[in-house]
Design an enzyme around this catalytic site. Structure first.
Site, short mmCIF file in Angstrom:
data_model
loop_
_atom_site.label_atom_id
_atom_site.label_comp_id
_atom_site.label_asym_id
_atom_site.label_seq_id
_atom_site.Cartn_x
_atom_site.Cartn_y
_atom_site.Cartn_z
N GLU A 14 4.55 -14.97 -1.18
CA GLU A 14 3.25 -14.38 -1.50
C GLU A 14 2.89 -13.48 -0.33
O GLU A 14 3.07 -13.86 0.83
CB GLU A 14 2.18 -15.45 -1.71
CG GLU A 14 2.49 -16.46 -2.82
CD GLU A 14 2.63 -15.83 -4.18
OE1 GLU A 14 2.06 -14.73 -4.39
OE2 GLU A 14 3.31 -16.41 -5.05
N HIS A 150 1.69 -18.58 -9.27
CA HIS A 150 1.28 -17.57 -8.28
C HIS A 150 1.02 -18.18 -6.91
O HIS A 150 0.39 -17.53 -6.06
CB HIS A 150 0.07 -16.76 -8.75
CG HIS A 150 0.34 -15.95 -9.97
ND1 HIS A 150 1.31 -14.97 -10.00
CD2 HIS A 150 -0.21 -15.99 -11.20
CE1 HIS A 150 1.34 -14.43 -11.21
NE2 HIS A 150 0.43 -15.03 -11.96
N ASP A 155 5.98 -21.10 -7.93
CA ASP A 155 6.85 -20.07 -8.51
C ASP A 155 8.31 -20.31 -8.18
O ASP A 155 9.20 -20.04 -8.99
CB ASP A 155 6.42 -18.69 -8.02
CG ASP A 155 5.12 -18.23 -8.65
OD1 ASP A 155 4.59 -18.96 -9.50
OD2 ASP A 155 4.62 -17.15 -8.29
#
Length: 565
Positions: A14, A150, A155
């Site tokens: 991320e 997310h 993920d």
């Protein structure tokens, strides 16, 4: 190297964005080996800057969450140790590799020379007809449960499950069982079906993958919206009917097929499970092309209150544990009203406060039509009505047929049509299993149906509703029988019927009745007797099932099973 021996490290990041100056704010990795997820690595990273609001909305990660967290120069060496000599895997690997390379470059560290695999590239080659090959599309296609979408670890775990499914596809479709062959395969050109219609893509790519097993299938459009939910005994054969000979379909079905872009399916062990799942999904999602089962219908019961003075017969919308006997569920309230009108006319019952009052003797007592207990001339009408609802005695139907013929002979055709309709209605209701009966809330049963030549479906019924369903091989071996008996014992000890039956319960009862009616020629029913201990019922079930074993050597208990349809 064989794929089962390869250590795959599935990575997800991320970030604060996708530009050259953006930074990683969370890094996670999952090790996959031998078809299992064996280890995990996950950490937040302090990027030395604030998190943009749109990233916070997407991931839930705020700037405050990163204060005091380790920086990239502390995390990346640990990540490289976790990676070791494993194969680096990511969905859209180019993005995650770009972000990791940038962080390593800032630290003066080289990019590791590990083999790299992109699940997006694999999906494009293995599933060319699937419209959406992003992570969301593959999660939905493979029905993978996901937590913390997310977020890096959520993920990465989802991508790891996708990887396992794609490895199975590679083995099955192309015989790929080594790492070298897999790495070469991901670089090959893949069919894009640029000029093929969506229907051709579905036929050529998804249809062959459908199993020849019972289950539920879902049609979706280009945006992933649900168009239609259906059930099938054979998923491949049923979906093939939708996708072939489209020109012969009615206009509404042709329109639906033209909108289909994705097909999902859930395999079930039995056809009954597919029926129940189809009904639940339709009511939950309200697909545009499903016309039936979109709402719970009122399916009434015939309520026979023998404990009141006088006994009464009425319709009930819900089933209660109130001492009365309930028979049903009936297909609808209109059929219920007509059934009561027929019973009122047959047995000449007075009506009071909306109920039929069961007083006096049976009008057939001592007559030629009746061959049951009321032939002695002393039977009460309540006992005869009860016997009829339980499937005993056909003299009311014979009486209706005689009245119909007499009215027709008098040229009273409206009356003849009314008797004919009453005869058809009662005959139809009484030939199907009425699942509720006396002391229904304390009764259990096991329904056995041979749904396929090599499969036996077992449904545990409690208080008229299906509690659990299981499939057995046919003929069942002793291990399968023992496992089933343990399964039944555990459910009977744990399950308790609801105090009130509303729409959901009666809908399940109606579907069970439909399934039993469809398979009435291949159905066996074992009821638990009133006050019978669970252990005794399970012993009778075990002996009944052993009748199905060829060349059995152990003696079976008499009366082990009861037939019924």
């Amino acid at each position: 190297m064989q794929l089962d021996a390869v250590s795959f490290v599935v990575v997800d990041t991320e970030t604060t964005g996708s530009g050259p100056d953006d930074r990683i704010i969370e890094l996670a990795a999952v090790r996959v080996q031998g078809g299992r997820l064996v280890d995990r690595f996950a950490t937040l990273i302090n990027p030395g800057r604030s998190v943009p609001p749109f990233i916070t909305r997407l991931t839930g990660i705020t700037t405050a969450m990163l204060v005091g967290r380790p920086t990239a120069d502390e995390v990346l060496p640990d990540f490289l140790d976790f990676l070791g000599d494993g194969v680096l895997v990511a969905h859209n690997l180019a993005f995650d590799r770009k972000m990791l390379e940038a962080e390593l470059r800032r630290l003066g560290l080289p990019w590791p020379g590990n083999p790299a695999l992109c699940t997006l590239r694999l999906a494009r080659r293995l599933l060319p007809g699937l419209p959406a090959k992003g992570l969301d599309g593959l999660i939905r296609f493979y029905q993978i449960p996901v937590e913390n979408r997310h977020r890096a670890l959520g993920d990465a775990e989802a991508t790891a499950h996708v990887l396992l499914r794609l490895l199975d596809e590679a083995r099955r479709q192309h015989g790929i069982d080594t790492l070298e062959a897999l790495l070469t395969f991901q670089q090959q050109r893949y069919p894009q079906y640029k000029n093929a219609s969506p229907l051709v893509r579905l036929r050529e790519t998804l249809l062959p993958r459908l199993p020849e097993a019972p289950g539920v299938y879902l049609f979706r459009d280009e945006q992933g919206r649900l168009l239609y939910v259906g059930k099938a005994r054979n998923l491949q054969a049923r979906v093939r009917q939708h996708l072939t000979a489209v020109e012969a379909h009615p206009p509404r079905l042709r329109q639906m097929v033209s909108e289909i872009r994705q097909i999902e399916w859930h395999v079930t062990a039995t056809e009954l499970e597919a029926l129940l799942e189809e009904s639940r999904l339709i009511k939950q999602h309200q697909p545009r092309y499903n016309r039936l089962q979109r709402r719970y219908r009122t399916r009434p019961f015939i309520r026979l209150a023998l404990h009141t003075t006088p006994p009464v017969l009425s319709l009930a919308s819900v089933l209660l544990n109130d001492g009365a006997e309930y028979y049903g569920p009936l297909p609808g309230r209109r059929q219920g009203r007509r059934a009561l009108e027929a019973l009122q006319e047959i047995f000449r019952l007075p009506r009071q406060n909306g109920h039929l009052v069961l007083t006096g003797r049976c009008p057939f007592a001592g007559g030629e039509l009746c061959t049951n207990a009321c032939a002695d001339g002393e039977a009460e009408v309540a006992a005869c009505v009860r016997r009829l609802l339980r499937g005993g005695g056909t003299h009311p139907l014979a009486w209706l047929e005689a009245q119909m013929r007499a009215a027709a002979a008098r040229l009273e055709f409206e009356a003849a049509a009314r008797y004919r309709d009453q005869h058809r209605l009662l005959a139809r209701l009484l030939e199907r299993p009425l699942l509720a009966d006396a002391s229904v809330l304390e009764r259990e049963a096991v329904v056995l149906v041979r749904e396929a030549p090599d499969q036996l479906a077992c449904c545990l019924v409690q208080a008229g509703r299906p509690v659990a369903v299981r499939a057995l091989p046919f003929p069942p071996d002793r291990d399968a029988i023992d496992a089933l008996v343990v399964w039944v014992h555990e459910h009977l000890a744990a399950e308790r019927p609801p105090a009130v039956y509303h729409h959901a319960e009666t809908d399940a009862m109606q579907l069970l009745a439909h399934w039993m009616q469809c398979h009435r020629e291949r159905l066996r029913l074992l009821r638990r007797r009133p006050d019978e201990p669970i252990a005794s019922f399970c012993r009778r079930l075990r002996h009944g099932l052993r009748h199905l074993i060829p060349d059995r050597t152990e003696p079976d208990a008499p009366g082990a099973s009861e037939g019924g349809a």
